[in-house]
Scaffold this active site. Structure first.
Site, short mmCIF file in Angstrom:
data_model
loop_
_atom_site.label_atom_id
_atom_site.label_comp_id
_atom_site.label_asym_id
_atom_site.label_seq_id
_atom_site.Cartn_x
_atom_site.Cartn_y
_atom_site.Cartn_z
N PHE A 149 36.78 41.62 41.36
CA PHE A 149 37.48 41.94 39.82
C PHE A 149 38.11 40.60 39.50
O PHE A 149 39.25 41.09 40.58
CB PHE A 149 38.01 43.20 39.48
CG PHE A 149 37.76 43.64 38.46
CD1 PHE A 149 36.80 44.28 38.19
CD2 PHE A 149 39.30 43.54 37.29
CE1 PHE A 149 36.38 44.43 36.61
CE2 PHE A 149 38.76 43.96 36.43
CZ PHE A 149 37.90 44.69 35.79
N ARG A 181 24.67 48.42 35.41
CA ARG A 181 25.32 49.46 36.24
C ARG A 181 25.15 51.16 35.97
O ARG A 181 25.52 51.40 34.64
CB ARG A 181 27.18 50.04 36.49
CG ARG A 181 26.66 48.03 36.61
CD ARG A 181 29.26 48.17 37.25
NE ARG A 181 29.53 48.37 36.00
CZ ARG A 181 30.83 48.90 36.31
NH1 ARG A 181 31.29 47.91 37.54
NH2 ARG A 181 31.73 48.78 35.27
N TYR A 209 41.53 55.96 36.88
CA TYR A 209 40.76 56.85 35.58
C TYR A 209 39.16 56.85 36.29
O TYR A 209 38.55 56.69 34.65
CB TYR A 209 40.82 56.08 34.81
CG TYR A 209 41.42 54.21 34.86
CD1 TYR A 209 39.96 53.48 35.23
CD2 TYR A 209 42.76 53.54 34.63
CE1 TYR A 209 39.98 52.10 34.90
CE2 TYR A 209 42.30 51.67 35.21
CZ TYR A 209 41.40 51.00 35.14
OH TYR A 209 41.41 49.90 35.65
N LYS A 210 38.67 55.86 36.98
CA LYS A 210 37.33 55.90 37.46
C LYS A 210 36.66 57.20 37.94
O LYS A 210 36.74 58.22 36.98
CB LYS A 210 37.13 55.20 38.27
CG LYS A 210 37.17 53.57 37.54
CD LYS A 210 36.61 52.46 38.75
CE LYS A 210 36.89 50.81 38.38
NZ LYS A 210 37.02 50.39 37.28
N ASP A 230 41.26 46.42 48.04
CA ASP A 230 40.93 47.64 46.39
C ASP A 230 40.37 48.00 46.50
O ASP A 230 38.98 48.33 46.66
CB ASP A 230 40.77 46.09 45.59
CG ASP A 230 41.08 46.78 43.81
OD1 ASP A 230 40.84 47.81 43.82
OD2 ASP A 230 40.57 45.77 42.68
C1 LIG Z 1 38.11 46.29 41.77
C2 LIG Z 1 39.04 46.53 40.50
N1 LIG Z 1 40.06 46.26 40.12
C3 LIG Z 1 40.96 46.18 39.19
C4 LIG Z 1 40.62 46.56 38.55
C5 LIG Z 1 41.72 46.30 36.55
O1 LIG Z 1 42.75 46.72 37.42
P1 LIG Z 1 43.93 47.20 36.24
O2 LIG Z 1 43.31 48.91 36.32
O3 LIG Z 1 44.93 46.72 36.52
O4 LIG Z 1 43.28 47.20 34.35
C6 LIG Z 1 39.37 47.06 38.03
C7 LIG Z 1 38.88 47.78 37.08
O5 LIG Z 1 39.39 47.81 35.88
C8 LIG Z 1 38.15 47.30 39.28
O6 LIG Z 1 37.18 47.24 38.99
N1 LIG Z 2 40.12 49.62 33.04
C1 LIG Z 2 39.34 48.78 31.77
C2 LIG Z 2 39.75 49.35 30.61
C3 LIG Z 2 38.16 48.72 29.74
C4 LIG Z 2 37.55 48.89 30.06
C5 LIG Z 2 36.80 49.00 30.64
C6 LIG Z 2 37.75 48.64 32.06
C7 LIG Z 2 37.16 49.26 33.94
O1 LIG Z 2 37.58 49.78 34.33
C8 LIG Z 2 36.58 48.59 34.22
C9 LIG Z 2 35.68 48.24 34.91
N2 LIG Z 2 37.05 47.99 36.54
C10 LIG Z 2 34.50 47.17 36.26
O2 LIG Z 2 34.40 47.82 36.81
O3 LIG Z 2 33.87 46.55 35.33
#
Ligand SMILES: Cc1ncc(COP(=O)(O)O)c(C=O)c1O
Ligand SMILES: Nc1ccccc1C(=O)C[C@H](N)C(=O)O
Length: 423
Positions: A127, A383, A233-234, A208
Site C-alpha cells: 500500500f 475486490r 477499521y477493516k 503490515d
Molecule cells: C496495507 C495498508 N497499509 C496502510 C493503510 C493505510 O494506513 P492508515 O490506516 O494510516 O491510513 C492501508 C489502508 O488504508 C492498507 O491497506
Molecule cells: N483508510 C481508508 C480511507 C478511505 C477509504 C479507504 C480506506 C482504506 O482503508 C483503503 C484500504 N486500505 C485498501 O486496501 O484499499
C-alpha cells in the site's frame, strides 16, 4: 459443484458463525463485500462508544481512573485483547496511533543504519502509505530513497515470490517491512519463512497486518517477528479512523522508542513529570501522546466478538466463502473475460477475492447500483471481501447472479470506466 441457490441456503444453515450477522448493521438492501476497506458497525461496538461518552459525561477527569473501564489503561487492555488474534503475548501489543504513524514509530525505533549498510527492503505491491513512510524515514536519516529503498518486483503484477524476497535480503539491508496480505491480490506472504531468513542474515523484519488481522490467525511471537502494525477499521470493525495497533516482540523490550512522548512512559512514572523518560517496560512504550479514546472504544465491543467466534473458525468460514465465490464465478461467468488474480490455495489466499476485467471500474459501479458493494482498485481489479462475521453464502450466490445479469445485459456500459474519488 452444486450451483443451486438452495445449496447456498444449506451452507448458511450449517454455518456455526451465522448468528453474528444479526449483531451487525447491514446497510439495508445491500450485499456488503467491502469489509476489507471499512468493516461494518456492530451493536456491541456502538454500545462501547455510548459507554465511553457516558463515562466522559458522568466521570469527567475521573474517567482516567474510574473503576470499571479506566481510560488510563485502555490502550494496554485493548492490546491484550488483540494479542490472541496475532499469536502475541498480551504485553507485546498496544492499541495506539494509525497504521502509518505506527510504521513511522517502528521505523524510527528499529531502523538502525550503520554507515553505508543502511538499505530498507520493501516490495512494489505494498500500500502506498507504507512506502511513503519508509521513504520519508530514509530522507530524515540523510539517505536517498532511490538508492536506499529496495522494492522487490512482482513477476505477474499481483503476487510476490518468497524466494525473490529472500534473494533481495542482501548484505546492505538492515530493515525489512512487508505486508502480511497484499491489499490488491489478497496474497498471504509466508511470514514464518521470511522471518527465519531475515534473522539468518541478522535483519529485523516487520509486517503490515492491515489485511490479515481479524481475518486469519497469526503466530507472530512463535515466528519471532520483530514488529507489526495494523489498522482496526477493516476486519476488526472498529469504525472509520479507529485507533490502530502495533506489536513488538519481547526480545526488544527495554529500549527507548524512536519517537517518544509522555505516554511512552512507565505508567507509574508518567505523572512524576520528569524530563527524563522512564520507558514503559513493554510495547506500551511505543505510544506517544494521549490516546484517542473515543476512536479506540469501539474495539472493546468488536474484539469481544472475535474472542467468542474464534479466529480459526473465522478463517475457516472465510476460506469457504472465498472458495465458493471463485468456483461460482468460474462456472457462471466463463464467457466474460474475468481473471481471478488472487492465489487459489488456502495457504496463500487471504480474506478477499480480486477479479480482474478491462471494465473493472464500471462493473464496480454497476454492482453498486444493483446493491452489491465491492471496491475497485487500479488498474483493473474488483475486490470482493465476503466477511465471515456478517456475510452469508447466499450473499455470494446472489452476487454472482447480479454480476452475470450485469454482463449479459451489458449494464456496466451505462457508466464511465473510471474510478470515483475513493473506489
Ligand atoms: C496495507 C495498508 N497499509 C496502510 C493503510 C493505510 O494506513 P492508515 O490506516 O494510516 O491510513 C492501508 C489502508 O488504508 C492498507 O491497506
Ligand atoms: N483508510 C481508508 C480511507 C478511505 C477509504 C479507504 C480506506 C482504506 O482503508 C483503503 C484500504 N486500505 C485498501 O486496501 O484499499
Amino acid at each position: 459443484m452444486n450451483t443451486e441457490k438452495a445449496y447456498a441456503a444449506y451452507l448458511d444453515q450449517q454455518d456455526k458463525l451465522a448468528d453474528f450477522r444479526h449483531e451487525f448493521y447491514i446497510p439495508h438492501d445491500t450485499i456488503y463485500f467491502d469489509g476489507n476497506s471499512l468493516g461494518l458497525l456492530s451493536k456491541r461496538a456502538e454500545q462501547a462508544v455510548h459507554d465511553i461518552v457516558e463515562s466522559w459525561k458522568t466521570d469527567a477527569i475521573d474517567g482516567w481512573t474510574n473503576d470499571d473501564q479506566p481510560w488510563y489503561y485502555l490502550s494496554e487492555k485493548l492490546g491484550a485483547m488483540t494479542a490472541p488474534l496475532i499469536g502475541a503475548k498480551p504485553d507485546e501489543v498496544i492499541v495506539t496511533g494509525s497504521t502509518t504513524s505506527n510504521l513511522h514509530q517502528l521505523t524510527a525505533s528499529f531502523y538502525k543504519p550503520a554507515g553505508k549498510k543502511a538499505k530498507i527492503l520493501a516490495d512494489t505491491l505494498n500500500f502506498p502509505s507504507d512506502i511513503y513512510a519508509l521513504k520519508s524515514q530514509l530522507k530524515l536519516n540523510g539517505f536517498d530513497p532511490a538508492e536506499y529503498l529496495l522494492q522487490v518486483e512482482s513477476e505477474d503484477g499481483n503476487t510476490l515470490e518468497t524466494q525473490n524476497i529472500i534473494n533481495a535480503m542482501t548484505d546492505d539491508v538492515v530493515f525489512i517491512v512487508l505486508p502480511s496480505v497484499l491489499y490488491r491480490s489478497g496474497q498471504v506472504l509466508d511470514m514464518k519463512t521470511l522471518t527465519r531468513e531475515a534473522h539468518k542474515r541478522g535483519i529485523p523484519i516487520g509486517f503490515d497486518l492491515c489485511h490479515s488481522i481479524g481475518a486469519m490467525p497469526h503466530q507472530l511471537s512463535e515466528w519471532g517477528v520483530d514488529f507489526a502494525f495494523w489498522c482496526t477499521y477493516k476486519h476488526l470493525n472498529a469504525g472509520p479512523g479507529s485507533v490502530a495497533g502495533l506489536y513488538v516482540n519481547r526480545k526488544h523490550f527495554g529500549q527507548e522508542p524512536g519517537l517518544a512522548g509522555w505516554f511512552s512512559s512507565a505508567k507509574e512514572k508518567q505523572f512524576d513529570m520528569a524530563h527524563v523518560l522512564t520507558p514503559a517496560p513493554d510495547a506500551g512504550t511505543y505510544q506517544i501522546g494521549t490516546p484517542h479514546l473515543l476512536s479506540a472504544a469501539p474495539l472493546l465491543g468488536s474484539l469481544e466478538m472475535f474472542y467468542e467466534a474464534g479466529i480459526d473458525n473465522i478463517r475457516q468460514k472465510s476460506l469457504e466463502l472465498t472458495q465458493y465465490l471463485i468456483e461460482l464465478l468460474e462456472r457462471e461467468l466463463t464467457d466474460y473475460s474475468f481473471t481471478i488474480a488472487n492465489p487459489r490455495d488456502t495457504a496463500t489466499r487471504g480474506g478477499h477475492v480480486n477479479i480482474e476485467h478491462p471494465d473493472a471500474a464500471r462493473i464496480c459501479k454497476a454492482l453498486k447500483a444493483d446493491g452489491v458493494i465491492p471496491d475497485y482498485r487500479r488498474p483493473n481489479g474488483i475486490r470482493l471481501a465476503p466477511v465471515a462475521l456478517y456475510n452469508t453464502f447466499t450473499d455470494v450466490w446472489d452476487t454472482i447472479q447480479i454480476l452475470k445479469t450485469i454482463m449479459i445485459e451489458e449494464r456496466y456500459k451505462f457508466f464511465e470506466n473510471e474510478r470515483g474519488i475513493i473506489a
